[in-house]
Design a protein around this motif. Structure first.
Motif, PDB file in Angstrom:
ATOM      1  N   LEU A   1     -24.414 -34.212  62.201  1.00 31.35           N
ATOM      2  CA  LEU A   1     -24.739 -34.651  60.854  1.00 31.35           C
ATOM      3  C   LEU A   1     -24.389 -33.550  59.858  1.00 31.35           C
ATOM      4  CD1 LEU A   1     -26.200 -36.707  58.959  1.00 31.35           C
ATOM      5  CD2 LEU A   1     -28.305 -35.458  59.475  1.00 31.35           C
ATOM      6  N   TYR A   2     -23.675 -33.910  58.774  1.00 24.95           N
ATOM      7  CA  TYR A   2     -23.386 -32.970  57.699  1.00 24.95           C
ATOM      8  C   TYR A   2     -24.584 -32.950  56.764  1.00 24.95           C
ATOM      9  CZ  TYR A   2     -21.577 -31.216  53.282  1.00 24.95           C
ATOM     10  OH  TYR A   2     -21.407 -30.513  52.124  1.00 24.95           O
ATOM     11  N   LYS A   3     -25.160 -31.772  56.552  1.00 31.09           N
ATOM     12  CA  LYS A   3     -26.311 -31.628  55.660  1.00 31.09           C
ATOM     13  C   LYS A   3     -25.835 -31.073  54.333  1.00 31.09           C
ATOM     14  CE  LYS A   3     -29.213 -30.723  59.600  1.00 31.09           C
ATOM     15  NZ  LYS A   3     -29.322 -29.666  60.565  1.00 31.09           N
ATOM     16  N   LYS A   4     -26.003 -31.866  53.280  1.00 31.69           N
ATOM     17  CA  LYS A   4     -25.594 -31.433  51.941  1.00 31.69           C
ATOM     18  C   LYS A   4     -26.421 -30.221  51.518  1.00 31.69           C
ATOM     19  CE  LYS A   4     -26.607 -34.753  49.446  1.00 31.69           C
ATOM     20  NZ  LYS A   4     -26.647 -35.111  48.078  1.00 31.69           N
ATOM     21  N   ALA A   5     -25.822 -29.351  50.731  1.00 29.27           N
ATOM     22  CA  ALA A   5     -26.495 -28.136  50.295  1.00 29.27           C
ATOM     23  C   ALA A   5     -27.793 -28.436  49.553  1.00 29.27           C
ATOM     24  CB  ALA A   5     -25.568 -27.298  49.417  1.00 29.27           C
ATOM     25  N   ASP A   6     -27.793 -29.462  48.700  1.00 30.69           N
ATOM     26  CA  ASP A   6     -29.005 -29.735  47.932  1.00 30.69           C
ATOM     27  C   ASP A   6     -30.111 -30.394  48.753  1.00 30.69           C
ATOM     28  OD1 ASP A   6     -27.891 -32.247  48.106  1.00 30.69           O
ATOM     29  OD2 ASP A   6     -27.797 -32.609  45.960  1.00 30.69           O
ATOM     30  N   SER A   7     -29.845 -30.698  50.030  1.00 34.04           N
ATOM     31  CA  SER A   7     -30.891 -31.223  50.907  1.00 34.04           C
ATOM     32  C   SER A   7     -31.584 -30.104  51.680  1.00 34.04           C
ATOM     33  CB  SER A   7     -30.318 -32.247  51.884  1.00 34.04           C
ATOM     34  OG  SER A   7     -29.501 -31.621  52.853  1.00 34.04           O
ATOM     35  N   LEU A   8     -31.088 -28.874  51.525  1.00 34.09           N
ATOM     36  CA  LEU A   8     -31.641 -27.721  52.232  1.00 34.09           C
ATOM     37  C   LEU A   8     -32.430 -26.833  51.257  1.00 34.09           C
ATOM     38  CD1 LEU A   8     -28.437 -26.922  54.283  1.00 34.09           C
ATOM     39  CD2 LEU A   8     -30.521 -27.980  55.147  1.00 34.09           C
ATOM     40  N   PRO A   9     -33.482 -26.174  51.738  1.00 33.99           N
ATOM     41  CA  PRO A   9     -34.341 -25.375  50.855  1.00 33.99           C
ATOM     42  C   PRO A   9     -33.606 -24.302  50.049  1.00 33.99           C
ATOM     43  CG  PRO A   9     -35.318 -25.547  53.043  1.00 33.99           C
ATOM     44  CD  PRO A   9     -33.958 -26.167  53.114  1.00 33.99           C
ATOM     45  N   GLU A  10     -32.644 -23.627  50.657  1.00 37.61           N
ATOM     46  CA  GLU A  10     -31.939 -22.534  49.980  1.00 37.61           C
ATOM     47  C   GLU A  10     -30.539 -22.934  49.513  1.00 37.61           C
ATOM     48  OE1 GLU A  10     -32.139 -18.874  52.256  1.00 37.61           O
ATOM     49  OE2 GLU A  10     -34.007 -19.568  53.165  1.00 37.61           O
ATOM     50  N   GLY A  11     -30.236 -24.216  49.514  1.00 39.57           N
ATOM     51  CA  GLY A  11     -28.926 -24.691  49.067  1.00 39.57           C
ATOM     52  C   GLY A  11     -27.802 -24.140  49.914  1.00 39.57           C
ATOM     53  N   LYS A  12     -26.717 -23.713  49.250  1.00 44.08           N
ATOM     54  CA  LYS A  12     -25.549 -23.191  49.981  1.00 44.08           C
ATOM     55  C   LYS A  12     -25.832 -21.877  50.691  1.00 44.08           C
ATOM     56  CE  LYS A  12     -21.938 -25.527  47.436  1.00 44.08           C
ATOM     57  NZ  LYS A  12     -20.688 -25.420  46.710  1.00 44.08           N
ATOM     58  N   GLU A  13     -26.908 -21.199  50.304  1.00 46.21           N
ATOM     59  CA  GLU A  13     -27.281 -19.930  50.946  1.00 46.21           C
ATOM     60  C   GLU A  13     -28.097 -20.152  52.215  1.00 46.21           C
ATOM     61  OE1 GLU A  13     -25.894 -17.200  49.750  1.00 46.21           O
ATOM     62  OE2 GLU A  13     -25.023 -18.492  48.203  1.00 46.21           O
ATOM     63  N   ASP A  14     -28.515 -21.384  52.465  1.00 42.30           N
ATOM     64  CA  ASP A  14     -29.324 -21.698  53.642  1.00 42.30           C
ATOM     65  C   ASP A  14     -28.496 -21.503  54.908  1.00 42.30           C
ATOM     66  OD1 ASP A  14     -30.744 -23.384  55.727  1.00 42.30           O
ATOM     67  OD2 ASP A  14     -32.072 -23.653  53.997  1.00 42.30           O
TER      68      ASP A  14
ATOM     69  N   LEU B   1     -32.887 -37.183  53.865  1.00 46.85           N
ATOM     70  CA  LEU B   1     -32.608 -36.033  53.002  1.00 46.85           C
ATOM     71  C   LEU B   1     -31.105 -35.805  52.828  1.00 46.85           C
ATOM     72  CD1 LEU B   1     -35.281 -33.458  54.214  1.00 46.85           C
ATOM     73  CD2 LEU B   1     -35.228 -34.651  52.013  1.00 46.85           C
ATOM     74  N   CYS B   2     -30.320 -36.259  53.790  1.00 45.56           N
ATOM     75  CA  CYS B   2     -28.879 -36.038  53.751  1.00 45.56           C
ATOM     76  C   CYS B   2     -28.127 -37.135  53.006  1.00 45.56           C
ATOM     77  CB  CYS B   2     -28.339 -35.904  55.174  1.00 45.56           C
ATOM     78  SG  CYS B   2     -28.994 -34.459  56.018  1.00 45.56           S
ATOM     79  N   VAL B   3     -28.822 -38.186  52.576  1.00 44.83           N
ATOM     80  CA  VAL B   3     -28.188 -39.258  51.814  1.00 44.83           C
ATOM     81  C   VAL B   3     -27.972 -38.780  50.390  1.00 44.83           C
ATOM     82  CG1 VAL B   3     -28.482 -41.581  50.865  1.00 44.83           C
ATOM     83  CG2 VAL B   3     -29.207 -41.094  53.194  1.00 44.83           C
TER      84      VAL B   3
ATOM     85  N   LYS C   1     -17.908 -29.099  56.087  1.00 41.25           N
ATOM     86  CA  LYS C   1     -17.408 -30.050  57.087  1.00 41.25           C
ATOM     87  C   LYS C   1     -16.344 -29.448  58.003  1.00 41.25           C
ATOM     88  CE  LYS C   1     -18.453 -33.565  53.785  1.00 41.25           C
ATOM     89  NZ  LYS C   1     -17.908 -34.359  52.718  1.00 41.25           N
ATOM     90  N   PRO C   2     -15.372 -28.688  57.470  1.00 39.58           N
ATOM     91  CA  PRO C   2     -14.387 -28.075  58.379  1.00 39.58           C
ATOM     92  C   PRO C   2     -15.022 -27.088  59.372  1.00 39.58           C
ATOM     93  CG  PRO C   2     -13.534 -28.084  56.142  1.00 39.58           C
ATOM     94  CD  PRO C   2     -14.975 -28.496  56.062  1.00 39.58           C
ATOM     95  N   GLU C   3     -16.063 -26.372  58.936  1.00 43.73           N
ATOM     96  CA  GLU C   3     -16.763 -25.456  59.845  1.00 43.73           C
ATOM     97  C   GLU C   3     -17.417 -26.233  60.985  1.00 43.73           C
ATOM     98  OE1 GLU C   3     -19.183 -22.133  57.998  1.00 43.73           O
ATOM     99  OE2 GLU C   3     -18.820 -23.429  56.258  1.00 43.73           O
ATOM    100  N   ILE C   4     -18.043 -27.359  60.641  1.00 43.87           N
ATOM    101  CA  ILE C   4     -18.673 -28.196  61.663  1.00 43.87           C
ATOM    102  C   ILE C   4     -17.618 -28.688  62.643  1.00 43.87           C
ATOM    103  CG2 ILE C   4     -19.921 -30.350  62.091  1.00 43.87           C
ATOM    104  CD1 ILE C   4     -21.235 -29.959  59.316  1.00 43.87           C
ATOM    105  N   ALA C   5     -16.474 -29.135  62.130  1.00 42.70           N
ATOM    106  CA  ALA C   5     -15.397 -29.636  62.991  1.00 42.70           C
ATOM    107  C   ALA C   5     -14.911 -28.559  63.960  1.00 42.70           C
ATOM    108  CB  ALA C   5     -14.236 -30.153  62.136  1.00 42.70           C
ATOM    109  N   ILE C   6     -14.706 -27.356  63.458  1.00 44.84           N
ATOM    110  CA  ILE C   6     -14.250 -26.251  64.316  1.00 44.84           C
ATOM    111  C   ILE C   6     -15.297 -25.936  65.381  1.00 44.84           C
ATOM    112  CG2 ILE C   6     -13.736 -23.775  64.335  1.00 44.84           C
ATOM    113  CD1 ILE C   6     -12.311 -24.292  61.604  1.00 44.84           C
TER     114      ILE C   6
END
Length: 85
Positions: free
Chosen positions: A50-63, A13-15, A69-74
Motif C-alpha cells: 500500500l502506498y501511504k500518502k505523506a499527509d496520511s502520516l504524522p510527520e508527512g514526508k519526513e515520516d 487514511l490512505c484515501v 512509489k518508485p522506492e516501493i517498487a524497487i
C-alpha cells in the motif's frame, strides 16, 4: 456492517486525491504498488504494498514510513530477488 480494524483505518487514511495510474489521472482513491512475473504471455502477481500518502502520516514526508512509489517498487523487486536466493 463493516468491522473497523486497524487495517481498515490505515486504508481509509490512505484515501485521497492522488495520481492513479490505472485511470491515468488524479482522483480520490487508494494506490497500491505491485510486482509481477511476466513470461511474455501470462502475468503472475508476486507482491503488493500500500502506498501511504505523506499527509496520511504524522510527520508527512519526513515520516520514516513515507516512501515514494518508485522506492516501493524497487523494494518489492529487491525483496522478490532476495527470496529467490
Amino acid at each position: 456492517m463493516i468491522q473497523v480494524t486497524e487495517k481498515v483505518v490505515i486504508l481509509l487514511l490512505c484515501v485521497g486525491r492522488q495520481y492513479i495510474g490505472q485511470i491515468g489521472k488524479t482522483d480520490n482513491g487508494v494506490v497500491i504498488v505491485t510486482s509481477h512475473l511476466y513470461d511474455g504471455k501470462k502475468s503472475l502477481s508476486l507482491d503488493i504494498e500500500l502506498y501511504k500518502k505523506a499527509d496520511s502520516l504524522p510527520e508527512g514526508k519526513e515520516d520514516p514510513q513515507f516512501k515514494k512509489k518508485p522506492e516501493i517498487a524497487i523494494n518489492l523487486i529487491d525483496k522478490t530477488s532476495f527470496e529467490r536466493l
